[in-house]
Design a protein around this motif. Structure first.
Motif, short mmCIF file in Angstrom:
data_model
loop_
_atom_site.label_atom_id
_atom_site.label_comp_id
_atom_site.label_asym_id
_atom_site.label_seq_id
_atom_site.Cartn_x
_atom_site.Cartn_y
_atom_site.Cartn_z
N ASN A 182 0.84 -1.20 0.00
CA ASN A 182 0.00 0.00 0.00
C ASN A 182 0.87 1.25 0.00
OD1 ASN A 182 -2.47 -1.32 -0.05
ND2 ASN A 182 -2.63 -1.42 2.19
N SER A 184 1.44 3.95 -3.13
CA SER A 184 1.27 5.39 -2.94
C SER A 184 2.45 6.15 -3.53
CB SER A 184 1.13 5.72 -1.45
OG SER A 184 -0.06 5.19 -0.93
N GLU A 192 2.27 8.70 -6.77
CA GLU A 192 2.76 10.07 -6.62
C GLU A 192 3.84 10.39 -7.64
OE1 GLU A 192 5.41 12.72 -3.47
OE2 GLU A 192 4.57 10.80 -2.83
#
Length: 336
Positions: free
Chosen positions: A27, A31, A35
């Motif tokens: 997770n 992320s 990004e």
């Protein structure tokens, strides 16, 4: 009174233990990926996202996370590094699809088919650059050296494969050198860096590198077998791509070596691009089956998977070691 003993069916290995082990870390990695793939140029995240969100197993970054679990690392540095590993892998896939002229990737139209070759190559370059940004942000010259060296080795492996393409006399040793570079190098680096960030000793670092390298070879051997063994829906690419592209993979190398004069004439013509119809592919599959080349390819994959498992036997038994062991078995047993 007698009774027939019926053995229980053996459970097919899966990636589930690895997925469970690394779920929380992935997770965080996802992320970072989301990004860092962003850009003010809209085409870049669109094209990158087409592949990154395309359902890949994300096995390479999972190896970094699993290795960190195996050695008891408690920090978070490995999240950015695992994202860097995935960016390197994705960049090589984008470049590969352009070189190979692929039409499918993970069951979808390849990025080069949708966005064109120039954009696909340039976004691959962008992802390589993002990977190196993440490496330098980590601050470890050792990590930077490992991953940058792996990137160079992958490129060498791809060039080596290109020069071996349509070369019927390619040997098994040459083939293993190619896949050791183009596939196994990143598996090895992804595993090794987890020991580096955890400041492990040389023995543990080497064990994780050996695990990843052998797993990568096993994984690629099975990939090459699947090209002659599964349908496109299962594989996520066109069946027979390697055959039509004249790639000398192990099933072909073995079938050619074991074939008679007429069979060798067929293989020479096929690998040189003169026999590439659906009927020719069907004949190739029949010849490969006749000489047991697929099962022998998988046998070699089992050998390398066992070496991967043996490499991490120096670590105490744990959920991480069990998950990594099953991942090695899955690499051989999978059909996709």
């Amino acid at each position: 009174m007698s009774a027939e003993v019926v053995p229980l069916p053996r459970k097919r290995p899966t990636l589930d233990p690895m997925l469970s082990l690394t779920a929380s870390g992935m997770n965080a990695v996802n992320s970072v990926i989301l990004e860092r793939m962003q850009s003010e140029i809209p085409l870049i995240p669109r094209l990158a996202g087409h592949l990154i969100s395309g359902g890949g197993k994300r096995l390479r970054p999972m190896l970094t996370l699993a290795g960190a679990e195996l050695v008891g690392y408690q920090g978070a540095r490995h999240h950015k590094l695992a994202a860097a590993v995935e960016f390197i892998h994705t960049a090589t896939l984008l470049h590969d699809d352009v070189v190979d002229g692929s039409e499918l990737r993970r069951g979808k139209a390849a990025a080069n088919i949708i966005f064109g070759n120039p954009a696909t190559v340039l976004v691959g370059d962008f992802l390589f650059s993002r990977a190196f940004e993440l490496m330098t942000e980590d601050g470890s010259l050792r990590v930077l050296k490992i991953l940058s060296h792996a990137s160079a080795v992958i490129a060498e492996g791809e060039v080596s494969q290109l020069t071996a393409q349509r070369q019927i006399e390619t040997s098994e040793d040459r083939y293993l050198q190619i896949i050791g570079a183009k596939t196994a190098a990143l598996f090895a680096a992804a595993s090794q860096i987890s020991a580096v960030v955890a400041e492990c000793g040389e023995e543990q670092e080497r064990a994780l590198e050996d695990y990843g390298r052998n797993l990568g070879v096993a994984f690629q051997l099975v990939d090459d077998a699947i090209d002659y063994d599964s349908d496109a829906a299962e594989m996520g690419k066109d069946r027979g791509d390697d055959f039509r592209e004249g790639k000398m993979t192990l099933p072909v190398i073995l079938a050619y070596a074991r074939g008679g004069e007429e069979e060798r004439k067929f293989w020479k013509a096929a690998i040189q691009g003169h026999r590439s119809s659906d009927e020719d592919l069907a004949h190739a599959i029949e010849l490969i089956g006749r000489h047991n080349a697929l099962e022998d390819t998988r046998d070699r994959a089992r050998h390398f998977a066992k070496r991967a498992v043996d490499a991490i036997s120096i670590f105490p038994d744990s959920k991480a070691r069990q998950a990594m062991t099953e991942a090695a078995h899955f690499a051989v047993a999978r059909g996709y």
